[in-house]
Scaffold this motif. Structure first.
Motif, PDB file in Angstrom:
ATOM      1  N   LEU A   5      71.343  29.439  79.007  1.00 30.61           N
ATOM      2  CA  LEU A   5      72.137  29.867  77.863  1.00 30.61           C
ATOM      3  C   LEU A   5      73.383  29.007  77.715  1.00 30.61           C
ATOM      4  N   THR A   6      73.647  28.601  76.478  1.00 32.02           N
ATOM      5  CA  THR A   6      74.842  27.841  76.169  1.00 32.02           C
ATOM      6  C   THR A   6      75.512  28.464  74.948  1.00 32.02           C
ATOM      7  N   ALA A   7      76.761  28.090  74.726  1.00 35.19           N
ATOM      8  CA  ALA A   7      77.485  28.504  73.523  1.00 35.19           C
ATOM      9  C   ALA A   7      78.693  27.592  73.376  1.00 35.19           C
ATOM     10  N   ASP A   8      79.132  27.438  72.160  1.00 36.80           N
ATOM     11  CA  ASP A   8      80.320  26.655  71.862  1.00 36.80           C
ATOM     12  C   ASP A   8      81.523  27.229  72.617  1.00 36.80           C
ATOM     13  N   LEU A   9      82.341  26.344  73.167  1.00 38.12           N
ATOM     14  CA  LEU A   9      83.501  26.770  73.955  1.00 38.12           C
ATOM     15  C   LEU A   9      84.423  27.700  73.173  1.00 38.12           C
ATOM     16  N   SER A  10      84.673  27.398  71.911  1.00 34.91           N
ATOM     17  CA  SER A  10      85.575  28.235  71.112  1.00 34.91           C
ATOM     18  C   SER A  10      85.027  29.646  70.944  1.00 34.91           C
ATOM     19  N   ILE A  11      83.738  29.749  70.739  1.00 29.93           N
ATOM     20  CA  ILE A  11      83.106  31.067  70.589  1.00 29.93           C
ATOM     21  C   ILE A  11      83.133  31.816  71.918  1.00 29.93           C
ATOM     22  N   ARG A  12      82.832  31.116  73.012  1.00 28.85           N
ATOM     23  CA  ARG A  12      82.879  31.758  74.331  1.00 28.85           C
ATOM     24  C   ARG A  12      84.285  32.262  74.634  1.00 28.85           C
ATOM     25  N   ALA A  13      85.283  31.477  74.281  1.00 32.09           N
ATOM     26  CA  ALA A  13      86.677  31.876  74.534  1.00 32.09           C
ATOM     27  C   ALA A  13      87.038  33.107  73.712  1.00 32.09           C
ATOM     28  N   GLU A  14      86.605  33.148  72.477  1.00 30.51           N
ATOM     29  CA  GLU A  14      86.891  34.315  71.635  1.00 30.51           C
ATOM     30  C   GLU A  14      86.199  35.556  72.181  1.00 30.51           C
ATOM     31  N   GLU A  36      91.236  27.460  80.560  1.00 37.29           N
ATOM     32  CA  GLU A  36      90.661  27.922  81.823  1.00 37.29           C
ATOM     33  C   GLU A  36      89.137  27.775  81.832  1.00 37.29           C
ATOM     34  N   MET A  37      88.506  28.062  80.700  1.00 33.67           N
ATOM     35  CA  MET A  37      87.055  27.942  80.624  1.00 33.67           C
ATOM     36  C   MET A  37      86.627  26.478  80.700  1.00 33.67           C
ATOM     37  N   ARG A  38      87.347  25.606  80.022  1.00 32.57           N
ATOM     38  CA  ARG A  38      87.024  24.179  80.052  1.00 32.57           C
ATOM     39  C   ARG A  38      87.133  23.655  81.486  1.00 32.57           C
ATOM     40  N   ALA A  58      63.327  24.786  81.777  1.00 33.56           N
ATOM     41  CA  ALA A  58      64.023  25.953  81.236  1.00 33.56           C
ATOM     42  C   ALA A  58      64.179  25.830  79.728  1.00 33.56           C
ATOM     43  N   MET A  59      64.045  26.931  79.042  1.00 35.27           N
ATOM     44  CA  MET A  59      64.258  26.968  77.603  1.00 35.27           C
ATOM     45  C   MET A  59      65.747  27.143  77.357  1.00 35.27           C
ATOM     46  N   ALA A  60      66.338  26.209  76.633  1.00 37.28           N
ATOM     47  CA  ALA A  60      67.758  26.312  76.289  1.00 37.28           C
ATOM     48  C   ALA A  60      67.907  27.211  75.068  1.00 37.28           C
ATOM     49  N   ILE A  61      68.854  28.117  75.141  1.00 29.59           N
ATOM     50  CA  ILE A  61      69.155  28.991  74.012  1.00 29.59           C
ATOM     51  C   ILE A  61      70.642  28.868  73.720  1.00 29.59           C
ATOM     52  N   ASP A  62      70.965  28.367  72.539  1.00 24.52           N
ATOM     53  CA  ASP A  62      72.358  28.276  72.111  1.00 24.52           C
ATOM     54  C   ASP A  62      72.735  29.627  71.513  1.00 24.52           C
ATOM     55  N   THR A  63      73.601  30.341  72.195  1.00 23.32           N
ATOM     56  CA  THR A  63      73.956  31.708  71.791  1.00 23.32           C
ATOM     57  C   THR A  63      75.185  31.754  70.884  1.00 23.32           C
ATOM     58  N   THR A  64      75.657  30.594  70.445  1.00 26.08           N
ATOM     59  CA  THR A  64      76.892  30.525  69.664  1.00 26.08           C
ATOM     60  C   THR A  64      76.907  31.518  68.511  1.00 26.08           C
ATOM     61  N   HIS A  65      75.827  31.581  67.763  1.00 24.99           N
ATOM     62  CA  HIS A  65      75.802  32.449  66.574  1.00 24.99           C
ATOM     63  C   HIS A  65      74.783  33.575  66.705  1.00 24.99           C
TER      64      HIS A  65
END
Length: 81
Positions: A5-14, A36-38, A58-65
């Motif tokens: 699982l991945t997501a954009d840093l800004s979204i993860r921070a929010e 801190e997350m970076r 592994a299947m990558a899933i971008d969870t940003t949205h």
């Protein structure tokens, strides 16, 4: 089955900011959380043992949205195939 699982840093921070606000009732500066997350991401990706990388196959899933429910649905679709 493997998922990464991945997501954009800004979204993860929010998301983390909202989580901390719910836990402690006080807002944490978004810039501080992003910083801190970076830093943690860099440590996780460069440590000599147990480095955070997408495993082969592994299947990558971008969870940003995506909502948590949508992520689980994608995983289940993959498993059912």
């Amino acid at each position: 089955h493997k998922f990464f699982l991945t997501a954009d840093l800004s979204i993860r921070a929010e998301r983390r900011r909202r989580e901390l606000l719910k836990l402690y009732g006080e807002p944490t500066p978004l810039g501080q959380i992003r910083h801190e997350m970076r830093f943690r991401d860099l440590l996780d990706q460069t440590r000599p043992v147990g480095r955070l990388v997408q495993p082969k196959g592994a299947m990558a899933i971008d969870t940003t949205h995506l909502t948590a429910r949508q992520v689980v649905e994608r995983m289940l679709r993959r498993i059912r195939r």
